[in-house]
Structure formats: structure tokens, C-alpha cells
Design a protein around this motif. Structure first.
Motif, PDB file in Angstrom:
ATOM      1  N   GLN A 110       0.800  -1.215   0.000  1.00 60.35           N
ATOM      2  CA  GLN A 110       0.000   0.000   0.000  1.00 60.35           C
ATOM      3  C   GLN A 110       0.840   1.275   0.000  1.00 60.35           C
ATOM      4  O   GLN A 110       0.388   2.315  -0.485  1.00 60.35           O
ATOM      5  CB  GLN A 110      -0.924  -0.002   1.227  1.00 60.35           C
ATOM      6  N   VAL A 111       2.042   1.197   0.530  1.00 57.87           N
ATOM      7  CA  VAL A 111       2.841   2.407   0.738  1.00 57.87           C
ATOM      8  C   VAL A 111       3.969   2.582  -0.280  1.00 57.87           C
ATOM      9  O   VAL A 111       4.174   3.681  -0.811  1.00 57.87           O
ATOM     10  CB  VAL A 111       3.414   2.417   2.176  1.00 57.87           C
ATOM     11  N   VAL A 112       4.710   1.526  -0.562  1.00 60.64           N
ATOM     12  CA  VAL A 112       5.906   1.645  -1.393  1.00 60.64           C
ATOM     13  C   VAL A 112       5.640   2.272  -2.765  1.00 60.64           C
ATOM     14  O   VAL A 112       6.459   3.073  -3.248  1.00 60.64           O
ATOM     15  CB  VAL A 112       6.594   0.267  -1.540  1.00 60.64           C
ATOM     16  N   PRO A 113       4.510   1.964  -3.460  1.00 61.07           N
ATOM     17  CA  PRO A 113       4.300   2.574  -4.774  1.00 61.07           C
ATOM     18  C   PRO A 113       4.275   4.096  -4.768  1.00 61.07           C
ATOM     19  O   PRO A 113       4.498   4.721  -5.817  1.00 61.07           O
ATOM     20  CB  PRO A 113       2.944   2.011  -5.209  1.00 61.07           C
ATOM     21  N   ALA A 114       4.003   4.713  -3.622  1.00 64.63           N
ATOM     22  CA  ALA A 114       3.936   6.176  -3.556  1.00 64.63           C
ATOM     23  C   ALA A 114       5.295   6.827  -3.430  1.00 64.63           C
ATOM     24  O   ALA A 114       5.417   8.055  -3.525  1.00 64.63           O
ATOM     25  CB  ALA A 114       3.046   6.610  -2.389  1.00 64.63           C
ATOM     26  N   VAL A 127      10.993   5.156   2.329  1.00 64.59           N
ATOM     27  CA  VAL A 127       9.754   4.963   3.090  1.00 64.59           C
ATOM     28  C   VAL A 127      10.063   5.254   4.550  1.00 64.59           C
ATOM     29  O   VAL A 127      10.972   4.654   5.137  1.00 64.59           O
ATOM     30  CB  VAL A 127       9.216   3.530   2.932  1.00 64.59           C
ATOM     31  N   LEU A 128       9.323   6.174   5.107  1.00 67.69           N
ATOM     32  CA  LEU A 128       9.498   6.510   6.517  1.00 67.69           C
ATOM     33  C   LEU A 128       8.847   5.438   7.378  1.00 67.69           C
ATOM     34  O   LEU A 128       7.678   5.101   7.203  1.00 67.69           O
ATOM     35  CB  LEU A 128       8.857   7.870   6.814  1.00 67.69           C
ATOM     36  N   MET A 129       9.630   4.893   8.311  1.00 67.56           N
ATOM     37  CA  MET A 129       9.099   3.977   9.323  1.00 67.56           C
ATOM     38  C   MET A 129       9.252   4.692  10.659  1.00 67.56           C
ATOM     39  O   MET A 129      10.377   4.973  11.081  1.00 67.56           O
ATOM     40  CB  MET A 129       9.858   2.652   9.307  1.00 67.56           C
ATOM     41  N   ARG A 145       1.531  12.469  -4.520  1.00 64.34           N
ATOM     42  CA  ARG A 145       0.626  11.613  -3.752  1.00 64.34           C
ATOM     43  C   ARG A 145       1.328  11.209  -2.473  1.00 64.34           C
ATOM     44  O   ARG A 145       2.558  11.278  -2.364  1.00 64.34           O
ATOM     45  CB  ARG A 145       0.240  10.381  -4.565  1.00 64.34           C
ATOM     46  N   LEU A 146       0.553  10.766  -1.529  1.00 62.96           N
ATOM     47  CA  LEU A 146       1.071  10.391  -0.215  1.00 62.96           C
ATOM     48  C   LEU A 146       0.303   9.177   0.271  1.00 62.96           C
ATOM     49  O   LEU A 146      -0.925   9.125   0.184  1.00 62.96           O
ATOM     50  CB  LEU A 146       0.880  11.551   0.767  1.00 62.96           C
ATOM     51  N   SER A 147       1.021   8.177   0.753  1.00 59.97           N
ATOM     52  CA  SER A 147       0.372   6.992   1.289  1.00 59.97           C
ATOM     53  C   SER A 147       0.833   6.761   2.724  1.00 59.97           C
ATOM     54  O   SER A 147       2.035   6.816   3.013  1.00 59.97           O
ATOM     55  CB  SER A 147       0.705   5.760   0.432  1.00 59.97           C
ATOM     56  N   VAL A 148      -0.129   6.526   3.606  1.00 59.32           N
ATOM     57  CA  VAL A 148       0.142   6.310   5.027  1.00 59.32           C
ATOM     58  C   VAL A 148      -0.535   5.017   5.454  1.00 59.32           C
ATOM     59  O   VAL A 148      -1.715   4.797   5.155  1.00 59.32           O
ATOM     60  CB  VAL A 148      -0.391   7.478   5.886  1.00 59.32           C
ATOM     61  N   LEU A 292      -4.432   7.679  -9.395  1.00 61.94           N
ATOM     62  CA  LEU A 292      -5.762   7.341  -8.888  1.00 61.94           C
ATOM     63  C   LEU A 292      -5.980   5.834  -8.928  1.00 61.94           C
ATOM     64  O   LEU A 292      -6.491   5.237  -7.963  1.00 61.94           O
ATOM     65  CB  LEU A 292      -6.824   8.061  -9.712  1.00 61.94           C
ATOM     66  N   SER A 293      -5.564   5.196 -10.020  1.00 61.62           N
ATOM     67  CA  SER A 293      -5.734   3.741 -10.140  1.00 61.62           C
ATOM     68  C   SER A 293      -4.950   2.996  -9.066  1.00 61.62           C
ATOM     69  O   SER A 293      -5.459   2.041  -8.464  1.00 61.62           O
ATOM     70  CB  SER A 293      -5.279   3.269 -11.531  1.00 61.62           C
ATOM     71  N   VAL A 294      -3.717   3.421  -8.823  1.00 65.17           N
ATOM     72  CA  VAL A 294      -2.902   2.759  -7.804  1.00 65.17           C
ATOM     73  C   VAL A 294      -3.539   2.897  -6.434  1.00 65.17           C
ATOM     74  O   VAL A 294      -3.618   1.927  -5.661  1.00 65.17           O
ATOM     75  CB  VAL A 294      -1.477   3.344  -7.798  1.00 65.17           C
ATOM     76  N   GLY A 295      -4.011   4.090  -6.102  1.00 69.68           N
ATOM     77  CA  GLY A 295      -4.648   4.297  -4.805  1.00 69.68           C
ATOM     78  C   GLY A 295      -5.855   3.413  -4.603  1.00 69.68           C
ATOM     79  O   GLY A 295      -6.045   2.815  -3.529  1.00 69.68           O
ATOM     80  N   LEU A 296      -6.690   3.305  -5.631  1.00 68.76           N
ATOM     81  CA  LEU A 296      -7.876   2.449  -5.534  1.00 68.76           C
ATOM     82  C   LEU A 296      -7.490   0.976  -5.460  1.00 68.76           C
ATOM     83  O   LEU A 296      -8.140   0.186  -4.765  1.00 68.76           O
ATOM     84  CB  LEU A 296      -8.787   2.686  -6.743  1.00 68.76           C
TER      85      LEU A 296
END
Length: 335
Positions: A110-114, A127-129, A145-148, A292-296
Motif C-alpha cells: 500500500q505504501v511503497v508505490p507512492a 519509506v518513513l518507518m 501523492r502520499l500513502s500512510v 488514482l488507479s494505484v490508490g484504488l
């Protein structure tokens, strides 16, 4: 020298190491050993040979600077690289902390693609851990984009501690994980090792300050669209066929539901309606179709909400059933 694989045989234990200094992968396998020793063999050639031969046992013998490889009726001879020229790689010492592999692999997906792939901005390729009050948080952004993703109950860092791990290393790690695996994390001052069974991935940590991502997340979003995740993802994939040359997908939201539009000059346009519930002012906002596609695709649950302020401020993609996930998208300005 780094184009080679280091093979070290001790008894029946063969340790294979490949490295580019930033990322090192070590695998330990049991073999039928004969004479202990160390050799460095060209990585690509050795890999190609082993993949090409017929299934069955492969015998490798090092003699006078050559690696003699025999398998079935096939025989190969590869020139080796002097072992003393292979760099001395540091080993991350210290007590390891165990992480549940099934939870981690989902979070990484969920996170790495961003994360960014632009090496000119190294901070954003990581990737921040970070340690949170109730567990571990993973964050990535490429500034568009940002993924958390939170992992409640996963405590692997000290209070308020954070590390920045190259996304490339985490991509390799995710390939090793499944629902039954465990990951042991070893942290050094500048390096981190992830151990999965007989495989150890060691990477240099990225130095520097990660952006203040919390400031990007709007405090309130008056417009909320709720829609079936799979239905929206399929619709976006269809209309994006006409979103060429970085043309965005427009989302027109109203009390009647959602309409997706993609138009590329001199090519054509696509329209599709999607059922959903919308609470807010009528609004049209455009997004990069790929983002948008990746997020969904990575969002958990059957339904998602898209929360917006207006057509220019960041939008939040969430899953009502999974508050541990958040995906932020920057809109694209359209005329």
C-alpha cells in the motif's frame, strides 16, 4: 567486482552474497559440499546458466580461477573474479525485533508505490518507518501523492524513533513475504537488515529529514463521495484508455452520483457514470489516472470515500472499514 556473486562454502553451508554497496542480499542454502572456499562468479552469467540447464543437480567446482559448472549433459566454464577484490561488507549487529510478515507485506504493497523513483531527490525515494503511540507507521510520498499505513500493536522502534528505508530494499523484501512468514529487523547506526528465513537483505538508511507530511493532510473535508471500490477502479481503468499523454481523469461529483471523463485532443474522449453517494457541493476535480488507479487498487475494503475541499486542494482516499490506511492525491489543474 560488484557484478559478481560471492560464494562461500563451509561444510555443507553455501552463502551467496550480491551487493551494490547500497543494497546487499545474502542467502544461505544447504548443499553437498566438498572443499571449503570462497569464489566470486559473474552474477548474470551464473544466473543465466543455472536457469538454462535441465532440472536436477548442478555441480560447481572452482579450479585455477575458473568455475566449472556441470548439469546433466551440459558443461560450462566461467572465469572467476579475485575474491580478495570483493568489498568487505558490514554486518548489522544487535538484537533483532520480529515483525509479522502478513501485516507487513500488505502495508508495503500500500505504501511503497507512492515513493519517488527520482534519485535526484533521495529523501523521497525512501519509506518513513516511524514509531507511533499505538504501533508503527509507514509513509511514502513523491510530492504528487502520499500513502500512510499504520500497523497498530507493532512495536519495533523506540519511542519517537524513525528511520528512512530505501523503497528499493522494501520492494525486494515484499517479494519474500507471505502470510506465514516472519521478518526479523536488525538496526544499526546507518544500516538496517531484514531477515526472512535464510535470506538477509541489508540496506543503507537514507540520511535527512522526511517532509512534514502531516501538514499536507487537510483538517476537514466538506465534500465526501462514497463509492464501491472495485466499481470505481474498473471505471477508471476503462476511461483512462483515453487519458493519454498525461491527460487527467475528471471526476464530476453531485447528488446524482459520479461521472468520469477523460479527453485527449485529436484522440477522443470517454465518459462513464458510477453509482455512489455524495454529500457536499457539486464539484469537478481531476487526478492523474495512474496515481488514482494505484490508490484504488491498494486501498483495503469494499468501499472507499474520496474527501475533498475544492478542485485544487489535496484529496483524501480512505476506507471506512480500515482507518489505518490513508492515500492523499494532489489534483491536476485543468482549464
Amino acid at each position: 567486482m560488484l557484478a559478481g556473486l560471492r560464494l562461500e562454502l563451509t561444510g555443507d553451508d553455501l552463502v551467496i552474497t550480491g551487493s551494490d554497496l547500497d543494497l546487499t542480499v545474502t542467502v544461505s542454502i544447504e548443499v553437498a559440499g566438498s572443499v571449503d572456499g570462497v569464489a566470486v562468479v559473474p552474477a548474470k552469467l551464473l544466473s543465466d546458466v543455472v536457469r538454462a540447464v535441465e532440472p536436477g543437480a548442478v555441480e560447481i567446482e572452482i579450479d585455477n580461477g575458473d568455475a566449472q559448472i556441470s548439469a546433466g549433459r551440459s558443461q560450462f566454464s566461467l572465469r572467476t573474479i579475485p575474491a580478495d577484490e570483493y568489498p568487505q561488507l558490514s554486518v548489522v549487529e544487535g538484537e533483532g525485533v520480529t515483525i509479522d510478515g502478513s501485516a507487513l507485506v500488505t502495508a508495503l504493497r500500500q505504501v511503497v508505490p507512492a515513493a519517488s523513483s527520482d534519485d535526484s531527490r533521495p529523501i523521497l525515494t525512501g519509506v518513513l518507518m516511524a514509531a507511533e503511540t499505538d504501533g508503527l507507521r509507514l509513509v511514502a510520498t513523491d510530492s504528487y501523492r502520499l500513502s500512510v499505513r499504520d500497523l497498530p500493536g507493532t512495536t519495533v522502534l523506540d519511542e519517537e524513533q524513525s528511520i528512512l528505508v530505501p523503497s528499493r530494499a522494501l520492494t525486494e523484501l515484499s517479494r519474500l513475504l507471505d502470510d506465514d512468514t516472519e521478518v526479523v529487523l536488525h538496526l544499526g547506526e546507518r544500516d538496517a537488515s531484514f531477515v526472512v528465513g535464510p535470506v538477509r537483505i541489508t540496506t543503507r538508511l537514507i540520511e535527512g529529514d522526511f517532509p512534514n507530511y502531516r501538514g499536507l493532510i487537510p483538517d476537514s473535508n466538506p465534500n465526501v463521495l462514497t463509492v464501491d471500490r472495485s466499481a470505481l477502479l474498473d471505471a477508471v481503468r476503462r476511461v483512462r484508455l483515453l487519458a493519454q499523454e498525461a491527460t487527467p481523469v475528471r471526476m464530476a461529483m453531485s447528488s446524482d452520483g459520479l461521472e468520469l471523463v477523460a479527453m485527449t485532443q485529436d484522440v477522443g474522449q470517454a465518459h462513464e457514470s458510477v453509482d455512489g453517494s455524495y454529500d457536499g457541493d457539486e464539484l469537478t476535480v481531476a487526478f492523474n489516472a495512474d496515481y488514482l488507479s494505484v490508490g484504488l487498487d491498494v486501498a483495503p475494503g469494499d468501499h472507499v470515500t474520496l474527501e475533498t475541499v475544492d478542485a485544487l486542494k489535496p484529496a483524501l482516499l480512505r476506507s471506512p472499514e480500515h482507518p489505518e490506511f490513508l492515500y492523499l492525491l494532489m489534483p491536476v489543474r485543468v482549464s
